[in-house]
Design a protein around this motif. Structure first.
Motif, PDB file in Angstrom:
ATOM      1  N   ALA A  19     -33.510 -13.950 -36.153  1.00 18.19           N
ATOM      2  CA  ALA A  19     -34.878 -14.382 -36.728  1.00 18.19           C
ATOM      3  C   ALA A  19     -34.764 -15.162 -38.070  1.00 18.19           C
ATOM      4  O   ALA A  19     -35.487 -16.135 -38.331  1.00 18.19           O
ATOM      5  CB  ALA A  19     -35.852 -13.259 -36.807  1.00 18.19           C
ATOM      6  N   ARG A  20     -34.004 -14.624 -39.045  1.00 15.27           N
ATOM      7  CA  ARG A  20     -33.756 -15.015 -40.235  1.00 15.27           C
ATOM      8  C   ARG A  20     -33.174 -16.459 -40.366  1.00 15.27           C
ATOM      9  O   ARG A  20     -33.688 -17.489 -40.887  1.00 15.27           O
ATOM     10  CB  ARG A  20     -33.129 -14.294 -41.232  1.00 15.27           C
ATOM     11  CG  ARG A  20     -33.087 -14.608 -42.594  1.00 15.27           C
ATOM     12  CD  ARG A  20     -32.207 -13.713 -43.707  1.00 15.27           C
ATOM     13  NE  ARG A  20     -32.629 -12.290 -43.304  1.00 15.27           N
ATOM     14  CZ  ARG A  20     -32.019 -11.264 -42.878  1.00 15.27           C
ATOM     15  NH1 ARG A  20     -30.842 -11.514 -42.743  1.00 15.27           N
ATOM     16  NH2 ARG A  20     -32.546 -10.030 -42.652  1.00 15.27           N
ATOM     17  N   ASN A  21     -32.197 -16.530 -39.459  1.00 19.44           N
ATOM     18  CA  ASN A  21     -31.323 -17.900 -39.436  1.00 19.44           C
ATOM     19  C   ASN A  21     -32.271 -18.842 -38.774  1.00 19.44           C
ATOM     20  O   ASN A  21     -32.312 -19.957 -39.076  1.00 19.44           O
ATOM     21  CB  ASN A  21     -30.224 -17.576 -38.427  1.00 19.44           C
ATOM     22  CG  ASN A  21     -29.259 -16.739 -39.123  1.00 19.44           C
ATOM     23  OD1 ASN A  21     -29.045 -16.435 -40.365  1.00 19.44           O
ATOM     24  ND2 ASN A  21     -28.238 -16.211 -38.537  1.00 19.44           N
ATOM     25  N   ALA A  22     -33.220 -18.348 -37.795  1.00 20.93           N
ATOM     26  CA  ALA A  22     -33.844 -19.330 -37.130  1.00 20.93           C
ATOM     27  C   ALA A  22     -34.753 -20.078 -37.916  1.00 20.93           C
ATOM     28  O   ALA A  22     -34.974 -21.346 -38.044  1.00 20.93           O
ATOM     29  CB  ALA A  22     -34.796 -18.830 -36.158  1.00 20.93           C
ATOM     30  N   GLY A  23     -35.527 -19.337 -38.824  1.00 21.48           N
ATOM     31  CA  GLY A  23     -36.310 -19.835 -39.859  1.00 21.48           C
ATOM     32  C   GLY A  23     -35.813 -20.639 -40.665  1.00 21.48           C
ATOM     33  O   GLY A  23     -36.245 -21.739 -41.356  1.00 21.48           O
ATOM     34  N   GLN A  24     -34.319 -20.259 -41.146  1.00 19.07           N
ATOM     35  CA  GLN A  24     -33.709 -21.171 -42.132  1.00 19.07           C
ATOM     36  C   GLN A  24     -33.200 -22.546 -41.571  1.00 19.07           C
ATOM     37  O   GLN A  24     -33.411 -23.619 -42.202  1.00 19.07           O
ATOM     38  CB  GLN A  24     -32.487 -20.520 -42.874  1.00 19.07           C
ATOM     39  CG  GLN A  24     -33.122 -19.251 -43.625  1.00 19.07           C
ATOM     40  CD  GLN A  24     -31.635 -18.317 -44.127  1.00 19.07           C
ATOM     41  OE1 GLN A  24     -30.660 -18.532 -43.575  1.00 19.07           O
ATOM     42  NE2 GLN A  24     -32.104 -17.503 -45.083  1.00 19.07           N
ATOM     43  N   ARG A  25     -32.985 -22.558 -40.370  1.00 21.48           N
ATOM     44  CA  ARG A  25     -32.475 -23.670 -39.498  1.00 21.48           C
ATOM     45  C   ARG A  25     -33.860 -24.638 -39.422  1.00 21.48           C
ATOM     46  O   ARG A  25     -33.702 -25.742 -39.724  1.00 21.48           O
ATOM     47  CB  ARG A  25     -32.005 -23.393 -38.073  1.00 21.48           C
ATOM     48  CG  ARG A  25     -30.570 -23.266 -38.129  1.00 21.48           C
ATOM     49  CD  ARG A  25     -30.058 -23.264 -36.681  1.00 21.48           C
ATOM     50  NE  ARG A  25     -30.412 -22.180 -36.038  1.00 21.48           N
ATOM     51  CZ  ARG A  25     -29.968 -21.132 -36.084  1.00 21.48           C
ATOM     52  NH1 ARG A  25     -28.881 -20.739 -36.496  1.00 21.48           N
ATOM     53  NH2 ARG A  25     -30.289 -20.081 -35.228  1.00 21.48           N
ATOM     54  N   THR A  26     -35.123 -23.797 -39.165  1.00 23.14           N
ATOM     55  CA  THR A  26     -36.221 -24.781 -39.110  1.00 23.14           C
ATOM     56  C   THR A  26     -36.462 -25.333 -40.504  1.00 23.14           C
ATOM     57  O   THR A  26     -37.133 -26.703 -40.687  1.00 23.14           O
ATOM     58  CB  THR A  26     -37.196 -23.845 -38.731  1.00 23.14           C
ATOM     59  OG1 THR A  26     -37.108 -23.289 -37.426  1.00 23.14           O
ATOM     60  CG2 THR A  26     -38.648 -24.448 -38.597  1.00 23.14           C
ATOM     61  N   GLU A  27     -36.375 -24.692 -41.510  1.00 24.16           N
ATOM     62  CA  GLU A  27     -36.523 -25.245 -42.975  1.00 24.16           C
ATOM     63  C   GLU A  27     -35.522 -26.443 -43.274  1.00 24.16           C
ATOM     64  O   GLU A  27     -36.016 -27.607 -43.575  1.00 24.16           O
ATOM     65  CB  GLU A  27     -36.291 -24.247 -43.904  1.00 24.16           C
ATOM     66  CG  GLU A  27     -36.357 -24.795 -45.327  1.00 24.16           C
ATOM     67  CD  GLU A  27     -37.687 -25.280 -45.910  1.00 24.16           C
ATOM     68  OE1 GLU A  27     -37.708 -25.907 -46.688  1.00 24.16           O
ATOM     69  OE2 GLU A  27     -38.512 -24.672 -45.267  1.00 24.16           O
ATOM     70  N   LEU A  28     -34.255 -26.301 -42.746  1.00 17.21           N
ATOM     71  CA  LEU A  28     -33.343 -27.191 -42.817  1.00 17.21           C
ATOM     72  C   LEU A  28     -33.867 -28.509 -42.086  1.00 17.21           C
ATOM     73  O   LEU A  28     -34.018 -29.607 -42.623  1.00 17.21           O
ATOM     74  CB  LEU A  28     -32.085 -26.960 -42.151  1.00 17.21           C
ATOM     75  CG  LEU A  28     -30.931 -28.102 -42.092  1.00 17.21           C
ATOM     76  CD1 LEU A  28     -30.454 -28.484 -43.484  1.00 17.21           C
ATOM     77  CD2 LEU A  28     -29.790 -27.493 -41.183  1.00 17.21           C
ATOM     78  N   ARG A  29     -34.206 -28.528 -40.993  1.00 15.73           N
ATOM     79  CA  ARG A  29     -34.636 -29.617 -40.062  1.00 15.73           C
ATOM     80  C   ARG A  29     -36.035 -30.342 -40.890  1.00 15.73           C
ATOM     81  O   ARG A  29     -36.233 -31.562 -40.779  1.00 15.73           O
ATOM     82  CB  ARG A  29     -35.070 -29.274 -38.876  1.00 15.73           C
ATOM     83  CG  ARG A  29     -34.091 -28.851 -37.848  1.00 15.73           C
ATOM     84  CD  ARG A  29     -34.278 -28.525 -36.514  1.00 15.73           C
ATOM     85  NE  ARG A  29     -33.281 -27.794 -35.890  1.00 15.73           N
ATOM     86  CZ  ARG A  29     -33.154 -26.489 -35.393  1.00 15.73           C
ATOM     87  NH1 ARG A  29     -34.409 -25.810 -35.555  1.00 15.73           N
ATOM     88  NH2 ARG A  29     -32.356 -26.093 -34.740  1.00 15.73           N
ATOM     89  N   THR A  30     -37.061 -29.481 -41.273  1.00 15.58           N
ATOM     90  CA  THR A  30     -38.091 -29.908 -41.925  1.00 15.58           C
ATOM     91  C   THR A  30     -37.869 -30.694 -43.413  1.00 15.58           C
ATOM     92  O   THR A  30     -38.289 -31.759 -43.453  1.00 15.58           O
ATOM     93  CB  THR A  30     -39.048 -28.669 -42.506  1.00 15.58           C
ATOM     94  OG1 THR A  30     -39.505 -28.018 -41.366  1.00 15.58           O
ATOM     95  CG2 THR A  30     -40.503 -29.208 -43.157  1.00 15.58           C
ATOM     96  N   GLN A  31     -36.817 -30.210 -44.018  1.00 20.63           N
ATOM     97  CA  GLN A  31     -36.471 -30.901 -45.430  1.00 20.63           C
ATOM     98  C   GLN A  31     -35.780 -32.445 -44.900  1.00 20.63           C
ATOM     99  O   GLN A  31     -35.801 -33.467 -45.565  1.00 20.63           O
ATOM    100  CB  GLN A  31     -35.313 -30.120 -46.063  1.00 20.63           C
ATOM    101  CG  GLN A  31     -36.176 -28.811 -46.720  1.00 20.63           C
ATOM    102  CD  GLN A  31     -37.089 -29.101 -47.933  1.00 20.63           C
ATOM    103  OE1 GLN A  31     -37.025 -30.070 -48.496  1.00 20.63           O
ATOM    104  NE2 GLN A  31     -38.223 -28.491 -47.838  1.00 20.63           N
TER     105      GLN A  31
END
Length: 87
Positions: A19-31
């Motif tokens: 769950a944590r990794n998924a959120g961080q990957r989403t943040e990466l794509r957003t940036q």
């Protein structure tokens, strides 16, 4: 399903990490998208600011092992190349 206490704990940890990794990957794509949209709108100052933020996120995720260092270099290089087209 896990039978031992150790296996059950590892399953709980794996779910939390996923769950944590998924959120961080989403943040990466957003940036990354923020940089690309700023470049597309030809707003140089916003694009530079977005690139700095994106590079920071990318570097942080490399340190955590979510992104390979060569992939991170590729992301930053590509974004920087797009940014240079504005100049």
């Amino acid at each position: 399903m896990a039978n031992t206490a150790q296996a059950k704990k590892r399953a709980r940890q794996a779910e939390a990490h996923r769950a944590r990794n998924a959120g961080q990957r989403t943040e990466l794509r957003t940036q990354i998208k923020k940089v690309r949209t700023a470049v597309a709108s030809k707003d140089k100052s916003a694009a530079q600011q977005a690139f700095r933020e994106a590079a920071s996120v990318i570097d942080r995720l490399v340190g955590k092992g979510l992104v390979h260092k060569n992939a991170a270099a590729r992301y930053k290089s590509g974004l920087n190349q797009q940014l240079r087209t504005l100049a």
